[in-house]
Design a protein around this motif. Structure first.
Motif, PDB file in Angstrom:
ATOM      1  N   LYS A  42       1.023  -1.326   0.036  1.00  0.00           N
ATOM      2  CA  LYS A  42       0.033  -0.079  -0.152  1.00  0.00           C
ATOM      3  C   LYS A  42       0.900   1.369   0.047  1.00  0.00           C
ATOM      4  CE  LYS A  42      -3.992  -2.136   2.301  1.00  0.00           C
ATOM      5  NZ  LYS A  42      -4.706  -2.105   3.790  1.00  0.00           N
ATOM      6  N   LYS A  43       1.783   1.270   0.731  1.00  0.00           N
ATOM      7  CA  LYS A  43       2.849   2.270   0.971  1.00  0.00           C
ATOM      8  C   LYS A  43       3.490   2.634  -0.462  1.00  0.00           C
ATOM      9  CE  LYS A  43       5.556   2.434   4.287  1.00  0.00           C
ATOM     10  NZ  LYS A  43       6.874   2.168   5.181  1.00  0.00           N
ATOM     11  N   ASN A  44       4.039   1.639  -1.043  1.00  0.00           N
ATOM     12  CA  ASN A  44       4.684   1.732  -2.515  1.00  0.00           C
ATOM     13  C   ASN A  44       3.608   2.146  -3.680  1.00  0.00           C
ATOM     14  OD1 ASN A  44       7.142   0.739  -1.605  1.00  0.00           O
ATOM     15  ND2 ASN A  44       6.733  -1.368  -1.968  1.00  0.00           N
ATOM     16  N   LYS A  45       2.225   1.672  -3.470  1.00  0.00           N
ATOM     17  CA  LYS A  45       1.410   2.159  -4.273  1.00  0.00           C
ATOM     18  C   LYS A  45       1.055   3.656  -4.155  1.00  0.00           C
ATOM     19  CE  LYS A  45      -1.184  -2.247  -5.117  1.00  0.00           C
ATOM     20  NZ  LYS A  45      -2.687  -2.647  -4.718  1.00  0.00           N
ATOM     21  N   ARG A  46       1.016   4.068  -2.795  1.00  0.00           N
ATOM     22  CA  ARG A  46       0.701   5.505  -2.414  1.00  0.00           C
ATOM     23  C   ARG A  46       2.031   6.351  -3.113  1.00  0.00           C
ATOM     24  NH1 ARG A  46      -1.052   3.748   2.511  1.00  0.00           N
ATOM     25  NH2 ARG A  46       1.058   4.335   3.300  1.00  0.00           N
ATOM     26  N   LEU A  47       3.125   5.992  -2.899  1.00  0.00           N
ATOM     27  CA  LEU A  47       4.443   6.414  -3.287  1.00  0.00           C
ATOM     28  C   LEU A  47       4.307   6.647  -5.137  1.00  0.00           C
ATOM     29  CD1 LEU A  47       7.249   7.750  -2.860  1.00  0.00           C
ATOM     30  CD2 LEU A  47       8.199   5.399  -2.863  1.00  0.00           C
ATOM     31  N   PHE A  48       4.053   5.520  -5.674  1.00  0.00           N
ATOM     32  CA  PHE A  48       4.041   5.319  -6.867  1.00  0.00           C
ATOM     33  C   PHE A  48       2.660   6.216  -7.621  1.00  0.00           C
ATOM     34  CE2 PHE A  48       2.207   3.590 -10.905  1.00  0.00           C
ATOM     35  CZ  PHE A  48       3.349   3.688 -11.836  1.00  0.00           C
ATOM     36  N   SER A  49       1.737   6.485  -6.851  1.00  0.00           N
ATOM     37  CA  SER A  49       0.603   7.322  -7.327  1.00  0.00           C
ATOM     38  C   SER A  49       1.124   8.742  -7.222  1.00  0.00           C
ATOM     39  CB  SER A  49      -0.664   7.236  -6.517  1.00  0.00           C
ATOM     40  OG  SER A  49      -1.582   7.996  -6.871  1.00  0.00           O
ATOM     41  N   TYR A  50       1.906   9.223  -5.916  1.00  0.00           N
ATOM     42  CA  TYR A  50       2.351  10.510  -5.840  1.00  0.00           C
ATOM     43  C   TYR A  50       3.553  10.832  -6.862  1.00  0.00           C
ATOM     44  CZ  TYR A  50       5.223  14.272  -3.853  1.00  0.00           C
ATOM     45  OH  TYR A  50       6.011  15.412  -3.606  1.00  0.00           O
ATOM     46  N   MET A  51       4.123   9.943  -7.301  1.00  0.00           N
ATOM     47  CA  MET A  51       5.251  10.100  -8.463  1.00  0.00           C
ATOM     48  C   MET A  51       4.671  10.400  -9.591  1.00  0.00           C
ATOM     49  SD  MET A  51       8.237   7.602  -7.085  1.00  0.00           S
ATOM     50  CE  MET A  51       9.524   8.122  -8.396  1.00  0.00           C
ATOM     51  N   GLN A  52       3.422   9.624  -9.856  1.00  0.00           N
ATOM     52  CA  GLN A  52       2.822   9.795 -11.131  1.00  0.00           C
ATOM     53  C   GLN A  52       2.339  11.337 -11.369  1.00  0.00           C
ATOM     54  OE1 GLN A  52      -0.053   6.525 -11.368  1.00  0.00           O
ATOM     55  NE2 GLN A  52       1.093   5.801 -13.326  1.00  0.00           N
ATOM     56  N   ALA A  54       3.219  13.898  -9.660  1.00  0.00           N
ATOM     57  CA  ALA A  54       4.347  14.816  -9.672  1.00  0.00           C
ATOM     58  C   ALA A  54       4.832  14.926 -11.106  1.00  0.00           C
ATOM     59  CB  ALA A  54       5.499  14.455  -8.625  1.00  0.00           C
ATOM     60  N   LEU A  55       5.236  13.602 -11.868  1.00  0.00           N
ATOM     61  CA  LEU A  55       5.692  13.619 -13.256  1.00  0.00           C
ATOM     62  C   LEU A  55       4.624  14.134 -14.285  1.00  0.00           C
ATOM     63  CD1 LEU A  55       7.585  12.540 -15.090  1.00  0.00           C
ATOM     64  CD2 LEU A  55       6.292  10.450 -15.285  1.00  0.00           C
ATOM     65  N   SER A  56       3.237  14.014 -13.977  1.00  0.00           N
ATOM     66  CA  SER A  56       2.101  14.661 -14.673  1.00  0.00           C
ATOM     67  C   SER A  56       2.294  16.148 -14.802  1.00  0.00           C
ATOM     68  CB  SER A  56       1.222  14.099 -14.367  1.00  0.00           C
ATOM     69  OG  SER A  56      -0.234  14.950 -15.269  1.00  0.00           O
ATOM     70  N   ALA A  57       2.458  16.860 -13.358  1.00  0.00           N
ATOM     71  CA  ALA A  57       2.437  18.106 -13.138  1.00  0.00           C
ATOM     72  C   ALA A  57       3.789  18.704 -13.776  1.00  0.00           C
ATOM     73  CB  ALA A  57       2.380  18.300 -11.643  1.00  0.00           C
ATOM     74  N   SER A  58       4.831  17.819 -13.859  1.00  0.00           N
ATOM     75  CA  SER A  58       6.145  18.417 -14.229  1.00  0.00           C
ATOM     76  C   SER A  58       6.028  18.365 -15.783  1.00  0.00           C
ATOM     77  CB  SER A  58       7.233  17.603 -14.069  1.00  0.00           C
ATOM     78  OG  SER A  58       8.412  17.892 -14.624  1.00  0.00           O
ATOM     79  N   GLU A  59       5.041  17.521 -16.385  1.00  0.00           N
ATOM     80  CA  GLU A  59       5.013  17.561 -17.774  1.00  0.00           C
ATOM     81  C   GLU A  59       4.365  18.448 -18.259  1.00  0.00           C
ATOM     82  OE1 GLU A  59       3.632  13.582 -18.592  1.00  0.00           O
ATOM     83  OE2 GLU A  59       5.436  12.778 -18.816  1.00  0.00           O
ATOM     84  N   GLU A  60       3.016  18.946 -17.503  1.00  0.00           N
ATOM     85  CA  GLU A  60       2.333  20.070 -17.822  1.00  0.00           C
ATOM     86  C   GLU A  60       3.040  21.437 -17.528  1.00  0.00           C
ATOM     87  OE1 GLU A  60      -1.079  19.890 -15.272  1.00  0.00           O
ATOM     88  OE2 GLU A  60      -1.888  17.914 -16.081  1.00  0.00           O
ATOM     89  N   ARG A  61       3.697  21.534 -16.636  1.00  0.00           N
ATOM     90  CA  ARG A  61       4.774  22.743 -16.508  1.00  0.00           C
ATOM     91  C   ARG A  61       5.610  22.902 -17.603  1.00  0.00           C
ATOM     92  NH1 ARG A  61       5.334  21.743 -11.720  1.00  0.00           N
ATOM     93  NH2 ARG A  61       7.481  20.757 -11.769  1.00  0.00           N
ATOM     94  N   GLU A  62       6.318  21.818 -17.978  1.00  0.00           N
ATOM     95  CA  GLU A  62       7.211  22.015 -19.133  1.00  0.00           C
ATOM     96  C   GLU A  62       6.398  22.180 -20.257  1.00  0.00           C
ATOM     97  OE1 GLU A  62      10.181  18.812 -21.699  1.00  0.00           O
ATOM     98  OE2 GLU A  62       8.965  18.302 -20.014  1.00  0.00           O
TER      99      GLU A  62
END
Length: 293
Positions: A42-52, A54-62
């Motif tokens: 569950k912890k890894n899933k939450r971490l993966f979701s958070y990273m996704q 963050a990556l999406s926000a980074s792509e939108e910002r880019e």
């Protein structure tokens, strides 16, 4: 070592639930192992979701930065074109001033408003003195102009040039005075009465007449012998007299006699414009800056 590791990782997956590796090697702890494994998943899933996210926000910002960069580049390109056009206009103006011998000296001081008023007063005093001189027997009190409502400077000068005996042809004639010539100087000083159609001149029509003259300078031409000569050229600051090469029809392989006739007509039209401008100053009307760059 096992006790140390268990103590160190005992709350790794929450209070009372150690890291799964603590239970993996110990018998009888399978239930706790499965709980630890589930908690870590569950912890890894939450971490993966958070990273996704963050990556999406980074792509939108880019992407947003890329779009802003494109807009900035287009603005800079547009600004470069504007600056280039402005630089071209400045170079064109400097070239015209150089041809006319009007290059500005860096040491030239700007005319102050006080100096301008002083020069204007001197000029007006001279005009008033001329008007106050005794008049000849055949004195000219005022000059009357009748022009069409849709006034055309081109048509006015063309008509005057074709019919030299017309009342207002003094605009085109020279100022020589002897028994075979007309004396026209006084006609430039006295008031002109301008009539547009049926409108009586109470100052408005005269002002409108001068305004129309200044506005039509750049389109004024001389037509003769199938040749068209433009008297003024457009510039960033207004109407500028064309060069001698253009006025002499250089490069058109014309007979010298024809060239002289065309140049004579050009002089007459310039003379008329100069006299209209002079009378505007005499009457105290404003001469457009586009007519006197």
């Amino acid at each position: 070592v096992s006790e140390y590791l268990e103590e160190f990782y005992r709350d790794s997956n929450g209070p009372g639930l150690a890291h799964k590796a603590i239970y993996d090697s110990r018998k009888g702890k399978d239930d706790l192992y499965r709980q630890a494994l589930s908690a870590e998943n569950k912890k890894n899933k939450r971490l993966f979701s958070y990273m996704q996210k963050a990556l999406s926000a980074s792509e939108e910002r880019e992407e947003r930065m890329r779009q802003e960069n494109e807009i900035f580049k287009k603005r800079m390109e547009s600004l470069g074109k504007v600056n280039q056009e402005q630089r071209h206009k400045v170079e064109e103006l400097n070239s015209l001033l150089k041809r006319l011998g009007l290059e500005k000296d860096e040491d030239d001081a700007e005319i102050s408003e006080r100096d301008y008023d002083s020069f204007r007063s001197i000029f007006q005093n001279c005009i008033d003195a001329i008007k106050a001189k005794p008049k000849p027997k055949k004195k000219v009190i005022r000059i009357k102009f009748s022009v069409e409502n849709n006034f055309s400077l081109q048509k006015l000068l063309d008509d005057l040039d074709e019919r030299e005996n017309k009342d207002n042809s003094f605009l085109l004639r020279d100022l020589s005075f002897h028994k075979d010539k007309h004396y026209h100087a006084s006609k430039l000083i006295v008031d002109w009465v301008i009539k547009f159609g049926a409108a009586l001149d109470e100052g408005g029509p005269t002002k409108h007449f001068f305004s129309e003259v200044w506005a039509q300078l750049e389109t004024l031409k001389v037509h003769a012998f199938g040749v068209e000569v433009k008297l003024f050229e457009e510039s960033p600051v207004g109407a500028m007299p064309n060069s001698d090469e253009i006025l002499r029809c250089d490069g058109k392989n014309m007979e010298p006699d024809l060239v002289e006739l065309i140049v004579g007509k050009v002089r007459r039209y310039y003379r008329a414009i100069g006299r209209i401008m002079f009378h505007s100053l005499v009457r105290g009307f404003v001469v457009s800056s586009t007519a006197m760059p």
